[in-house]
Motif scaffolding. Structure first.
Motif, PDB file in Angstrom:
ATOM      1  N   GLY B  99       0.771  -1.239   0.000  1.00 37.43           N
ATOM      2  CA  GLY B  99       0.000   0.000   0.000  1.00 37.43           C
ATOM      3  C   GLY B  99       0.799   1.284   0.000  1.00 37.43           C
ATOM      4  O   GLY B  99       0.222   2.370  -0.088  1.00 37.43           O
ATOM      5  N   TYR B 100       2.114   1.175   0.113  1.00 38.07           N
ATOM      6  CA  TYR B 100       2.905   2.411   0.256  1.00 38.07           C
ATOM      7  C   TYR B 100       2.825   3.294  -0.988  1.00 38.07           C
ATOM      8  O   TYR B 100       2.783   4.507  -0.888  1.00 38.07           O
ATOM      9  CB  TYR B 100       4.367   2.056   0.562  1.00 38.07           C
ATOM     10  N   CYS B 101       2.802   2.675  -2.156  1.00 41.26           N
ATOM     11  CA  CYS B 101       2.782   3.467  -3.392  1.00 41.26           C
ATOM     12  C   CYS B 101       1.377   3.896  -3.774  1.00 41.26           C
ATOM     13  O   CYS B 101       1.191   4.678  -4.707  1.00 41.26           O
ATOM     14  CB  CYS B 101       3.403   2.688  -4.555  1.00 41.26           C
ATOM     15  N   THR B 102       0.361   3.345  -3.077  1.00 43.01           N
ATOM     16  CA  THR B 102      -1.023   3.473  -3.533  1.00 43.01           C
ATOM     17  C   THR B 102      -1.531   4.925  -3.615  1.00 43.01           C
ATOM     18  O   THR B 102      -2.154   5.293  -4.612  1.00 43.01           O
ATOM     19  CB  THR B 102      -1.940   2.616  -2.643  1.00 43.01           C
ATOM     20  N   PRO B 103      -1.286   5.765  -2.609  1.00 44.93           N
ATOM     21  CA  PRO B 103      -1.778   7.145  -2.750  1.00 44.93           C
ATOM     22  C   PRO B 103      -1.224   7.837  -4.000  1.00 44.93           C
ATOM     23  O   PRO B 103      -1.956   8.525  -4.712  1.00 44.93           O
ATOM     24  CB  PRO B 103      -1.286   7.823  -1.462  1.00 44.93           C
ATOM     25  N   ARG B 149       6.706  -1.730  -5.812  1.00 42.35           N
ATOM     26  CA  ARG B 149       7.712  -2.760  -5.548  1.00 42.35           C
ATOM     27  C   ARG B 149       7.070  -4.098  -5.239  1.00 42.35           C
ATOM     28  O   ARG B 149       7.691  -5.135  -5.356  1.00 42.35           O
ATOM     29  CB  ARG B 149       8.649  -2.326  -4.413  1.00 42.35           C
ATOM     30  N   CYS B 150       5.776  -4.095  -4.813  1.00 45.02           N
ATOM     31  CA  CYS B 150       5.071  -5.363  -4.654  1.00 45.02           C
ATOM     32  C   CYS B 150       4.622  -5.902  -6.007  1.00 45.02           C
ATOM     33  O   CYS B 150       4.120  -7.025  -6.085  1.00 45.02           O
ATOM     34  CB  CYS B 150       3.851  -5.205  -3.750  1.00 45.02           C
ATOM     35  N   TYR B 153       1.092  -4.508 -10.553  1.00 45.77           N
ATOM     36  CA  TYR B 153       0.762  -3.819 -11.804  1.00 45.77           C
ATOM     37  C   TYR B 153      -0.466  -4.369 -12.529  1.00 45.77           C
ATOM     38  O   TYR B 153      -1.283  -3.590 -13.029  1.00 45.77           O
ATOM     39  CB  TYR B 153       1.975  -3.812 -12.743  1.00 45.77           C
ATOM     40  N   PRO B 154      -0.648  -5.692 -12.619  1.00 49.02           N
ATOM     41  CA  PRO B 154      -1.848  -6.165 -13.336  1.00 49.02           C
ATOM     42  C   PRO B 154      -3.138  -5.659 -12.690  1.00 49.02           C
ATOM     43  O   PRO B 154      -4.075  -5.276 -13.387  1.00 49.02           O
ATOM     44  CB  PRO B 154      -1.725  -7.697 -13.242  1.00 49.02           C
ATOM     45  N   GLN B 155      -3.170  -5.628 -11.348  1.00 50.46           N
ATOM     46  CA  GLN B 155      -4.372  -5.169 -10.662  1.00 50.46           C
ATOM     47  C   GLN B 155      -4.520  -3.650 -10.756  1.00 50.46           C
ATOM     48  O   GLN B 155      -5.625  -3.116 -10.822  1.00 50.46           O
ATOM     49  CB  GLN B 155      -4.334  -5.613  -9.191  1.00 50.46           C
ATOM     50  N   ILE B 156      -3.379  -2.938 -10.749  1.00 48.48           N
ATOM     51  CA  ILE B 156      -3.441  -1.477 -10.912  1.00 48.48           C
ATOM     52  C   ILE B 156      -4.009  -1.154 -12.292  1.00 48.48           C
ATOM     53  O   ILE B 156      -4.886  -0.290 -12.440  1.00 48.48           O
ATOM     54  CB  ILE B 156      -2.037  -0.857 -10.714  1.00 48.48           C
ATOM     55  N   LEU B 157      -3.535  -1.876 -13.289  1.00 50.52           N
ATOM     56  CA  LEU B 157      -4.063  -1.673 -14.645  1.00 50.52           C
ATOM     57  C   LEU B 157      -5.564  -1.970 -14.680  1.00 50.52           C
ATOM     58  O   LEU B 157      -6.350  -1.200 -15.253  1.00 50.52           O
ATOM     59  CB  LEU B 157      -3.309  -2.584 -15.631  1.00 50.52           C
ATOM     60  N   ALA B 158      -5.957  -3.058 -14.028  1.00 52.23           N
ATOM     61  CA  ALA B 158      -7.384  -3.419 -14.020  1.00 52.23           C
ATOM     62  C   ALA B 158      -8.209  -2.335 -13.320  1.00 52.23           C
ATOM     63  O   ALA B 158      -9.324  -2.009 -13.756  1.00 52.23           O
ATOM     64  CB  ALA B 158      -7.573  -4.775 -13.340  1.00 52.23           C
TER      65      ALA B 158
END
Lengths: 317, 168
Positions: B99-103, B149-150, B153-158
């Motif tokens: 979650g660190y990169c999420t915001p 870093r986790c 990416y596939p879920q971020i794209l989705a």
């Protein structure tokens, strides 16, 4: 960061005067390179003159059908301009191949031209670097030099220029206009802005102390296709190994030297009807491998031949 | 020195050192800890915020440069208890691990959709003069300034795809 004072002058004249009257001062534009370097204290200005809000952020069509791009336009603004996208696709392609969207939203045209090398030893203050500390030596000569220069380098410095935008501008015969600290305006070709390292790699451009880039002027788009090609270690958001901007039969290279490199011998050979591979080889005859960067000679040759195949076909992009 | 700006709709007056970055002002002076400090050198995108609607790296900007600017952080995206559609999409698609990169990812994605709608090209844009078709390749390229870093990416794209709709 080292302490500094800050001001935001109201106009260009005040900005130039602020630098002239404050030794150790630097212009601050988007800040994406300068602030990064200040954090590691490679840059340590005593005073910052924030020029980011000066009225230099317009893109105007010139009387001869070219463009005058204000120095404080952002990289995103230039790449997105409909005139740039349709008439100068090589420039739009070059800009969007550099940095990330966040950086391009902040970085400026003038600042892009003034950004400093990404050579690992320029950044590593524990190692010698003649550019950062004149006379200390060049750690890249015997170190990580896979991405070092193959043209115009010296025993003092084998760094490369990081700009993609500048490579396209060089191929487009663009010129910068400046205002000197004495209030004089002058113009010089983008391809002549940066100095080769020689014995004085700490002297990076032909600009005098306090001289401000006010705009970039691109002449009317020449006939023939335009293309920017960049090769790098990952698909996005990485500096280039080599790049080429081809505009008709004009060629400029990135990643090969400490400046955007116009391949004039290649251009002359093409004009004389020499086939593309031989024309490219004409410029590369002077290329020199240092350490592990020899692959770049073949790479830029092939990349250029591929790019010229596209532009000679008359395609714009 | 002194700087006035708007953060998440609130007028803010800051007394600060000239060296203070926008990122440090948000986190340390305004206690808005949602915006993250990752690399602090503009390489990771964890500090992405919107300034006058435009995404930037807050770590590479001095707060002094933001007089009168309108800043929106991750804390300013939701409407009360109703999450921004991009926030909800990241939850629904499980687009994070630590979650660190999420915001930064979410702020970046919100601005990215507007950039594409406005026709700003990217390296993945094949026809520079046509309307942007937000293909998966376009989304990946436009989000490359945000590292995960986790490797979600596939879920971020989705997640972004679910907000953006299908490519035109």
């Amino acid at each position: 960061m080292k302490p500094f004072t800050y001001e935001r002058p109201k106009d260009v004249a005040a900005a130039v005067k602020a630098i002239r009257t404050s030794p150790g001062a630097k212009f601050l534009a988007g800040g994406t390179n300068l602030l990064d370097l200040m954090k590691v204290e490679i840059e340590a200005p005593s005073h910052l003159v924030d020029i980011g809000r000066l009225p230099l952020a317009n893109i105007e069509t010139t009387r001869d059908g070219g463009l005058r791009i204000g120095a404080m336009t952002t990289n995103t603004q230039v790449a997105s301009d409909p005139r740039v996208r349709s008439l100068y696709p090589v420039l739009a392609q070059a800009i969007v191949s550099g940095g990330s969207a966040q950086l391009r939203n902040k970085a400026t045209t003038g600042g892009n031209l003034m950004q400093r090398t990404r050579c690992a030893y320029f950044y590593d203050t524990a190692k010698p670097c003649n550019k950062r500390q004149p006379g200390s030596g060049c750690a890249a000569l015997g170190g990580l030099n896979r991405n070092s220069a193959i043209l115009g380098a010296s025993e003092a410095c084998i760094a490369t220029s990081p700009s993609d935008m500048g490579v396209a501008l060089a191929a487009l015969d663009a010129r910068i206009e400046t205002l000197t600290a004495e209030g004089v305006t002058r113009s010089l070709a983008v391809a002549d802005l940066h100095r080769l390292p020689g014995d004085t790699p700490e002297l990076e451009t032909e600009l005098k102390t306090g001289e401000l880039i006010t705009c970039v002027v691109i002449p009317a788009a020449p006939t023939g296709g335009q293309v920017y090609r960049k090769v790098r270690d990952r698909a996005s958001y990485a500096g280039g190994l080599v790049s080429v901007a081809a505009v008709g039969n004009r060629v400029a290279w990135g990643g090969v030297a400490l400046k955007p490199w116009r391949a004039e011998k290649t251009e002359a050979a093409l004009a004389a009807g020499v086939p593309i591979p031989e024309a490219v080889a004409a410029e590369l005859a002077a290329a020199e491998a240092r350490g592990k960067n020899g692959f770049k000679i073949a790479l830029v040759g092939r990349l250029t031949a591929a790019a010229l195949d596209e532009t000679f076909a008359g395609r714009r992009a | 020195m002194h700087t006035n700006l708007t953060v998440n709709g609130q007028a803010v007056a800051l007394d600060h050192d000239t060296r203070t970055t926008l990122l440090d002002a948000l986190r340390e002076s305004l206690d808005l800890k949602g915006t993250k400090k990752g690399c602090d050198h503009g390489q990771c995108g964890a500090c992405t915020v919107l300034v006058n609607g435009v995404r930037i790296n807050a770590c590479l900007s001095l707060v002094a440069m933001h007089q009168d600017d309108d800043v929106v952080t991750i804390e300013g995206l939701a409407s009360g208890d109703v999450l921004h559609p991009m926030q909800q999409a990241f939850l629904t698609q499980d687009a994070l691990q630590c979650g660190y990169c999420t915001p930064g990812q979410i702020c970046s994605a919100v601005a990215m959709l507007r950039e594409a709608a406005e026709g700003q090209p990217s390296q993945a844009t094949e026809d520079l003069t046509a309307r942007i078709s937000l293909t998966d390749a376009e989304i990946r390229e436009r989000m490359s300034g945000n590292i995960c870093r986790c490797s979600a990416y596939p879920q971020i794209l989705a997640a972004i795809r679910s907000v953006a709709g299908d490519a035109a």
